[in-house]
Design a protein around this motif. Sequence first.
Motif, PDB file in Angstrom:
ATOM      1  N   VAL A   1       0.871  -1.175   0.000  1.00 12.92           N
ATOM      2  CA  VAL A   1       0.000   0.000   0.000  1.00 12.92           C
ATOM      3  C   VAL A   1       0.905   1.221   0.000  1.00 12.92           C
ATOM      4  O   VAL A   1       1.857   1.301   0.768  1.00 12.92           O
ATOM      5  CB  VAL A   1      -0.895   0.007   1.254  1.00 12.92           C
ATOM      6  N   GLU A   2       0.621   2.141  -0.893  1.00 13.07           N
ATOM      7  CA  GLU A   2       1.442   3.346  -0.951  1.00 13.07           C
ATOM      8  C   GLU A   2       0.582   4.583  -0.749  1.00 13.07           C
ATOM      9  O   GLU A   2      -0.615   4.576  -1.026  1.00 13.07           O
ATOM     10  CB  GLU A   2       2.172   3.420  -2.301  1.00 13.07           C
ATOM     11  N   GLU A   3       1.264   5.649  -0.249  1.00  9.00           N
ATOM     12  CA  GLU A   3       0.530   6.883  -0.024  1.00  9.00           C
ATOM     13  C   GLU A   3       0.755   7.794  -1.230  1.00  9.00           C
ATOM     14  O   GLU A   3       1.882   8.022  -1.629  1.00  9.00           O
ATOM     15  CB  GLU A   3       1.045   7.557   1.244  1.00  9.00           C
ATOM     16  N   VAL A   4      -0.326   8.234  -1.825  1.00  9.72           N
ATOM     17  CA  VAL A   4      -0.177   9.120  -2.982  1.00  9.72           C
ATOM     18  C   VAL A   4      -0.900  10.430  -2.717  1.00  9.72           C
ATOM     19  O   VAL A   4      -1.801  10.509  -1.879  1.00  9.72           O
ATOM     20  CB  VAL A   4      -0.734   8.484  -4.283  1.00  9.72           C
ATOM     21  N   ASP A   5      -0.502  11.424  -3.462  1.00  8.34           N
ATOM     22  CA  ASP A   5      -1.111  12.738  -3.327  1.00  8.34           C
ATOM     23  C   ASP A   5      -2.253  12.872  -4.323  1.00  8.34           C
ATOM     24  O   ASP A   5      -2.043  12.728  -5.523  1.00  8.34           O
ATOM     25  CB  ASP A   5      -0.045  13.793  -3.622  1.00  8.34           C
ATOM     26  N   MET A   6      -3.483  13.044  -3.802  1.00  4.42           N
ATOM     27  CA  MET A   6      -4.643  13.198  -4.696  1.00  4.42           C
ATOM     28  C   MET A   6      -5.161  14.617  -4.536  1.00  4.42           C
ATOM     29  O   MET A   6      -5.816  14.926  -3.539  1.00  4.42           O
ATOM     30  CB  MET A   6      -5.752  12.218  -4.299  1.00  4.42           C
ATOM     31  N   ASN A   7      -4.839  15.507  -5.463  1.00  4.13           N
ATOM     32  CA  ASN A   7      -5.267  16.905  -5.404  1.00  4.13           C
ATOM     33  C   ASN A   7      -4.994  17.503  -4.020  1.00  4.13           C
ATOM     34  O   ASN A   7      -5.867  18.078  -3.391  1.00  4.13           O
ATOM     35  CB  ASN A   7      -6.761  17.065  -5.720  1.00  4.13           C
ATOM     36  N   GLY A   8      -3.804  17.303  -3.551  1.00  9.05           N
ATOM     37  CA  GLY A   8      -3.417  17.893  -2.266  1.00  9.05           C
ATOM     38  C   GLY A   8      -3.790  17.044  -1.060  1.00  9.05           C
ATOM     39  O   GLY A   8      -3.334  17.293   0.047  1.00  9.05           O
ATOM     40  N   GLU A   9      -4.625  16.008  -1.269  1.00 10.33           N
ATOM     41  CA  GLU A   9      -4.978  15.137  -0.135  1.00 10.33           C
ATOM     42  C   GLU A   9      -4.227  13.827  -0.227  1.00 10.33           C
ATOM     43  O   GLU A   9      -4.130  13.243  -1.303  1.00 10.33           O
ATOM     44  CB  GLU A   9      -6.487  14.861  -0.147  1.00 10.33           C
ATOM     45  N   LYS A  10      -3.757  13.381   0.919  1.00 13.47           N
ATOM     46  CA  LYS A  10      -3.033  12.110   0.930  1.00 13.47           C
ATOM     47  C   LYS A  10      -4.030  10.950   0.871  1.00 13.47           C
ATOM     48  O   LYS A  10      -5.028  10.952   1.559  1.00 13.47           O
ATOM     49  CB  LYS A  10      -2.225  11.986   2.219  1.00 13.47           C
TER      50      LYS A  10
END
Length: 829
Positions: free
Chosen positions: A206-215
Motif C-alpha cells: 500500500v502506498e501513499e499518494v497525493d490526490m489533489n493535495g490530499e493524501k
Amino acid sequence: GVGERRAKAERMFTLMDGFLKNDPLSLQKDILNHVEYTVARSRFNFDDFEAYQALSHSVRDRLIERWHDTHSYFKRTKPKRLYFLSLEFLMGRSLSNSVINLGIQDQYAEALSQLGFEFEVLAEQEGDAALGNGGLARLSACQMDSLATLDYPAWGYGLRYEYGLFRQVIVDGFQHEQPDYWLNFGNPWEIERIHVTYEVKFYGTVEEVDMNGEKQRVWVPGETVEAVAYDNPIPGYGTRNTLNLRLWAAKPSNKFDLEAYNTGDYINSVVNRQRAETISNVLYPDDRNHQGKELRLKQQYFFVSASLQDIIRRFKEAHNNFDELPDKVALHLNDTHPSLSIAEIMRILVDEEHLGWNKAWDIACKVFSFTTHTVVAEGLEKIPVDLLGSLLPRHLEILYEINFNFMEELKKKIGLDYNRLSRMSIVEEGAVKNIRMANLAIVGSHIVNGVSKLHLDTLKMTTFKDFYELWPEKFQFKTNGVTQRRWIVVSNPSLCALISKWLGTEAWIRNADLLTGLRDHVDNPNFHQEWKMVKRINKMRLAEYIEAMSGVKVSLDAMFDVQVKRIHEYKRQFLNILGIIHRYDCLKNMDKNDRRKVVPRVCIIGGKAAPGYEIAKKIIKLCHSVAEKINNDADIGDLLKLVFIPDYNVSVAELVIPGADLSQHLSTAGHEASGTGSMKFLMNGCLLLATADGSTVEIIEEIGSDNLFLFGAKVQEVAELREKGSTLKVPLQFARVLRMVRDGYFGYKEYFKSLCDTVEIGKDFYLLGADFGSYLEAQAAADKAFVEPEKWIKMSILSVAGSGRFSSDRTIQEYAERTWKIVPSRCPL
Ligand code: KOT
C-alpha cells in the motif's frame, strides 16, 4: 436511426422463426439436430449418453431464450436486485428440474418415446453438480429455485470449482476420497462468457499518494489473476422468469508474470501461469473447519472481487449516483465465507470512487445482510491477520479502520468495559491475531439472520449475546425451507400425482400452503390405499438400488429407517449405530415366539466424513463392521438389516428420501442450527424420529407432537447434564452395547477404541449416554405405530399436509419482505 434498428430486429426475429416450439415433433427435430451438430454423432447411431447430451442441449436452448427475456426485462424496468453471494451451491442434476420448471415434461417424454428412448433413463446419465458440502450449500440451491419461481429480480454468485465435493468410495468399510471429475464429460448447463472477465489482484503493498493535495492510501498489487464468468440458467416454475447463477473460474491473466517474459524466462513463466488456475480448482471438503489456509482465503477474495466488479459495473450502467445503491442493490452474505465483501466495497467506494469514508460506510451497511448457519462460537470463521495482511494489505488497513470506528462508537454506548469491547472487536488479540469474520459481518450488515427460531434464540443468549444487546433490531430469523419442486415433483412423481389428484389442483407446486388441504382426506380409506401404494413403489426403487449397490436383499415389508447427512459427532450417527447394536442384541436373546412380534427393519445410513475428521471416519467403518455381522447372521434374516449407502449426494437423496418410512435427526439439542433434511422427509410422508433441535421445534408446532417420535434432552437441559460429568446416570444397555464394540465383537478393537472413548462417562460431550434410554423408547414407539398401518398412514399424510410452511418459497418471501426489500418482477410472455 430508430426505424432502421427496429426493422433489423424484426428481420432477426423472423429469421429465427420466432421462439422455439415445444410440440413433440419440434422437440424431436431439435434433439436430432443436436445429435448431429453439437454432439457430432450420426442421427442413426447414438447411445444413451449422447442422447442425454443432445436432449440437454435442446433444453438449454429453451432456457437461454427465457434467460434473455428475463434479463432484458430487468434491465428495462430497473427493479431493486438481490445478489446472493455464496461459496457453495449443491445443484445436483439439472435436466428433470429444468424440463419440469419449463412445463414441457410431457412433450419431452412423448418426443423421446417416439425416438425409442425413455426420459427417466436418459436423466440418469447426468452427473451431479456438487459445488458444496451439505446443508448450507443445498439451501442455496433451493433458495435459487424459489427466487426464480417467485419472480424476484435476483442473481446468484458462486465459484466454478473444477472439482466439486469428493466422491466417497468405500474400501473394506473405510472411506476413501476420489476427485470429482464432473466437467470431464462437458457441462451443457453452463454458458461460458469468455468476454465477461475481470482482473483480480493479490499481494503487493500500500502506498501513499497525493490526490489533489490530499493524501490517499492506494493498493499496488503484486499478482493478477483473471476471473471468467460461467452462467447457469435457473428456471422458475410456472413463470417465464429464468435467473442467472454466475460462477467464476480462474484463469491466468495476460498480465501474469510479465517480468519473467521480459527477462526471457519463457518456459518458466508459462509453467507459472498454471498457478492461477489452482484458485478455483477444488472445493474445500471440510464442512465448517478450514481455518488459516491461504488458498481458501484466495478463493474467498477471488470470488468477492469478481462478483463486486460485476455488480458495480451493472449498477453504473443504469445509475449514476452511489446514493442510490441501497435502493437498487441488496447484497446477501451466505454465512461469513463472502464477508470480505464488506472490506472490498469500502475499498471500491473510498479508494476508487473517492466517496468519503462515512458516506461509504453508511451505504455499505444498508446494502449488506447476513445469514449465519452456525451455533457454537468455535464454529465461527477466523483469518490470521498476518495471512490477510500479506495477501490483501489494503483490506487489512480497511478492516482496522472499520474496527477502530466501531470500537469508538461502542465505547460511547457501553463505556470502557474492556472485556466486552475485546469480545466484540473484529480483531481478536492473542498469540495469533485473527480477524473474526462473523463480527465483521454483523457490524457491516443491517440485518443478521438465524436459520430457525431456536437458532436465533440460542445466538441471542450465547454466541452473539453482546451484539444482540447492542443492536436488538438487527436480529431476525427466517426458518429454512426446501423446494417442493425438487423434493416432490422431480424426485417423487407418484406422490406428486397423488397430491394433485386429491387436492384437485397442481397449484400447491407454486403455493405449498395448499398442502394443508390433504387434511380433509386424512380418514378416507381410498386415499389411504393409494398413499400406501405410492410408498410401496418408492420403496421398491430404493430396494433395487440397495441390492445393486451392496448386494443386500431387503424386504419391502420392513420399516425403512434412514439417516442420511454429513457425518458429524453432533449429528450422532454413533447413537444410531449403538441403537442398532442394541436391537440386534435383543433379537439374539429373544425366543422364537417373541421374534414373531418384531417389526422387521432395514436401517440405512449414508453420508460423507471430512477427509481429516478421524472420528467421523471411524463411525463409517463401525457402520460397515456392524452391518457385516448382522447381515450375515442367518438367524436374524429379514428382521434386521443395516446398509451404508456410499457417496450420498443430491441425486442419491432424490432416490432415498421418497422410499423412507422413518428418518432420524439425532443432533444433541442446541447443535443443529436448523436442519433441512428433515423437511424433505416430511414432504415425502416419512415420519421423523428426532430431538427437539433446530427447525424440528417448528415442525412439531405445525404437525403436532403426536405425529412424530420425539426424544432426548431439551436445549435447556443440556448444560446441566454436561455439568454432571462422571456422576451422570446412563442406562445399563448403553454400557452393554459400548462394551460389545470395545471388546471387539465387531472386530477392529484397537481402531474403535478412540471412538468409544468419546462417549465414555464424563467425556460424553454430545450426551449419547444420557439420551440413550429416551432414544430406545422413541424407537419402540415407532415400532408400535408401524404395526398399525392406519395410524401410520394418517401420521404420514399429516406430515405432508403440514410441510407447506417448510417450503423455501416461504423462507424467500420472508427474506424479500423483511430483509432485502425487493418485489416480484415478472417477465411478460
Ligand atoms: C459450514 C461452514 C462454516 C459454518 C457453517 C457451515 C454449515 C452449516 N454448513 N452447513 N451448515 C448447515 O446449514 C444448514 C442450512 O442453514 C442448516 O440447516 C444446518 O443446521 C447447518 O448445519
